[in-house]
Motif scaffolding. Sequence first.
Motif, PDB file in Angstrom:
ATOM      1  N   VAL A  62      46.122  28.905  45.632  1.00  0.00           N
ATOM      2  CA  VAL A  62      47.498  29.302  45.892  1.00  0.00           C
ATOM      3  C   VAL A  62      47.611  30.805  45.652  1.00  0.00           C
ATOM      4  O   VAL A  62      47.223  31.296  44.593  1.00  0.00           O
ATOM      5  N   PHE A  63      48.161  31.507  46.617  1.00  0.00           N
ATOM      6  CA  PHE A  63      48.336  32.958  46.532  1.00  0.00           C
ATOM      7  C   PHE A  63      49.815  33.259  46.389  1.00  0.00           C
ATOM      8  O   PHE A  63      50.622  32.791  47.189  1.00  0.00           O
ATOM      9  N   VAL A  64      50.153  34.013  45.340  1.00  0.00           N
ATOM     10  CA  VAL A  64      51.546  34.335  45.051  1.00  0.00           C
ATOM     11  C   VAL A  64      51.721  35.851  44.959  1.00  0.00           C
ATOM     12  O   VAL A  64      50.813  36.562  44.546  1.00  0.00           O
ATOM     13  N   PRO A  65      52.904  36.343  45.346  1.00  0.00           N
ATOM     14  CA  PRO A  65      53.122  37.789  45.317  1.00  0.00           C
ATOM     15  C   PRO A  65      53.459  38.311  43.924  1.00  0.00           C
ATOM     16  O   PRO A  65      54.109  37.635  43.133  1.00  0.00           O
ATOM     17  N   VAL A  66      52.964  39.524  43.645  1.00  0.00           N
ATOM     18  CA  VAL A  66      53.325  40.266  42.431  1.00  0.00           C
ATOM     19  C   VAL A  66      53.519  41.728  42.822  1.00  0.00           C
ATOM     20  O   VAL A  66      53.051  42.165  43.878  1.00  0.00           O
ATOM     21  N   ASP A  67      54.195  42.487  41.956  1.00  0.00           N
ATOM     22  CA  ASP A  67      54.479  43.901  42.234  1.00  0.00           C
ATOM     23  C   ASP A  67      53.348  44.832  41.801  1.00  0.00           C
ATOM     24  O   ASP A  67      53.308  45.973  42.234  1.00  0.00           O
ATOM     25  N   HIS A  68      52.483  44.383  40.923  1.00  0.00           N
ATOM     26  CA  HIS A  68      51.492  45.275  40.322  1.00  0.00           C
ATOM     27  C   HIS A  68      50.095  45.027  40.888  1.00  0.00           C
ATOM     28  O   HIS A  68      49.761  43.929  41.278  1.00  0.00           O
ATOM     29  N   GLU A  69      49.314  46.104  40.902  1.00  0.00           N
ATOM     30  CA  GLU A  69      47.911  46.026  41.315  1.00  0.00           C
ATOM     31  C   GLU A  69      47.095  45.352  40.214  1.00  0.00           C
ATOM     32  O   GLU A  69      47.477  45.381  39.050  1.00  0.00           O
ATOM     33  N   LYS A  70      45.944  44.794  40.572  1.00  0.00           N
ATOM     34  CA  LYS A  70      45.019  44.241  39.592  1.00  0.00           C
ATOM     35  C   LYS A  70      44.473  45.381  38.746  1.00  0.00           C
ATOM     36  O   LYS A  70      44.185  46.460  39.255  1.00  0.00           O
ATOM     37  N   SER A  71      44.342  45.144  37.454  1.00  0.00           N
ATOM     38  CA  SER A  71      43.731  46.141  36.582  1.00  0.00           C
ATOM     39  C   SER A  71      42.755  45.435  35.647  1.00  0.00           C
ATOM     40  O   SER A  71      43.042  44.382  35.118  1.00  0.00           O
ATOM     41  N   GLY A  72      41.581  45.995  35.506  1.00  0.00           N
ATOM     42  CA  GLY A  72      40.580  45.413  34.621  1.00  0.00           C
ATOM     43  C   GLY A  72      39.767  44.318  35.283  1.00  0.00           C
ATOM     44  O   GLY A  72      40.053  43.863  36.383  1.00  0.00           O
ATOM     45  N   LYS A  73      38.742  43.904  34.567  1.00  0.00           N
ATOM     46  CA  LYS A  73      37.837  42.852  35.031  1.00  0.00           C
ATOM     47  C   LYS A  73      38.505  41.490  34.870  1.00  0.00           C
ATOM     48  O   LYS A  73      39.205  41.242  33.894  1.00  0.00           O
ATOM     49  N   ASN A  74      38.266  40.616  35.835  1.00  0.00           N
ATOM     50  CA  ASN A  74      38.778  39.246  35.727  1.00  0.00           C
ATOM     51  C   ASN A  74      38.168  38.560  34.510  1.00  0.00           C
ATOM     52  O   ASN A  74      37.006  38.785  34.177  1.00  0.00           O
ATOM     53  N   ARG A  75      38.942  37.701  33.891  1.00  0.00           N
ATOM     54  CA  ARG A  75      38.404  36.866  32.816  1.00  0.00           C
ATOM     55  C   ARG A  75      37.945  35.525  33.361  1.00  0.00           C
ATOM     56  O   ARG A  75      37.349  34.729  32.663  1.00  0.00           O
ATOM     57  N   LEU A  76      38.260  35.292  34.607  1.00  0.00           N
ATOM     58  CA  LEU A  76      37.883  34.064  35.297  1.00  0.00           C
ATOM     59  C   LEU A  76      37.488  34.471  36.707  1.00  0.00           C
ATOM     60  O   LEU A  76      38.136  35.335  37.305  1.00  0.00           O
ATOM     61  N   HIS A  77      36.405  33.892  37.226  1.00  0.00           N
ATOM     62  CA  HIS A  77      36.034  34.189  38.604  1.00  0.00           C
ATOM     63  C   HIS A  77      35.431  32.949  39.243  1.00  0.00           C
ATOM     64  O   HIS A  77      35.120  31.974  38.574  1.00  0.00           O
ATOM     65  N   TRP A  78      35.282  33.008  40.561  1.00  0.00           N
ATOM     66  CA  TRP A  78      34.699  31.899  41.304  1.00  0.00           C
ATOM     67  C   TRP A  78      33.219  32.146  41.518  1.00  0.00           C
ATOM     68  O   TRP A  78      32.791  33.275  41.724  1.00  0.00           O
ATOM     69  N   ASP A  79      32.442  31.066  41.514  1.00  0.00           N
ATOM     70  CA  ASP A  79      31.043  31.091  41.923  1.00  0.00           C
ATOM     71  C   ASP A  79      30.940  30.268  43.202  1.00  0.00           C
ATOM     72  O   ASP A  79      31.392  29.113  43.245  1.00  0.00           O
ATOM     73  N   PHE A  80      30.347  30.843  44.231  1.00  0.00           N
ATOM     74  CA  PHE A  80      30.127  30.156  45.489  1.00  0.00           C
ATOM     75  C   PHE A  80      28.638  30.155  45.763  1.00  0.00           C
ATOM     76  O   PHE A  80      27.939  31.108  45.419  1.00  0.00           O
ATOM     77  N   ALA A  81      28.146  29.088  46.379  1.00  0.00           N
ATOM     78  CA  ALA A  81      26.718  28.976  46.657  1.00  0.00           C
ATOM     79  C   ALA A  81      26.499  28.549  48.097  1.00  0.00           C
ATOM     80  O   ALA A  81      27.139  27.607  48.566  1.00  0.00           O
ATOM     81  N   PRO A  82      25.582  29.212  48.783  1.00  0.00           N
ATOM     82  CA  PRO A  82      25.190  28.742  50.105  1.00  0.00           C
ATOM     83  C   PRO A  82      24.233  27.558  49.966  1.00  0.00           C
ATOM     84  O   PRO A  82      23.598  27.386  48.926  1.00  0.00           O
TER      85      PRO A  82
END
Length: 132
Positions: A62-82
Amino acid sequence: MALRWYSTVVESTDHRALARWWAEALGWDAAYASDQEVVLVPPWAEELTAALPFHRVPPGMVFVPVDHEKSGKNRLHWDFAPHTTDDRNAEIDRLVALGATIIDVGEPEEATWTVLADPEGNEFCVLSARDQ
């Protein structure tokens, strides 16, 4: 009782554009879109949702709008595998051509994954090929 992983929510300064990017990257479909959110699901979700019990239906994004840019490294990320029958490097090249960036977050030189960022800077990894 167990909870079902229902969705991953991604904040974005342009939620519609980022959702379109991820839909293209994953080959997923927009199940719902409004000024407040865009919901992406795998193309097989409708079929699975009807066939699986509630707790076994896979999550969406789900993608939701916010007013601010991302700052800093994510504390959570996705792993995708071919899959092992796919060309991992070609997949990384495809994602970069779509607008992803290969980034360095300090992973070891012998890493079997590549770290990328989507057009708004959200980190994700493409792992080595897998057969399961």
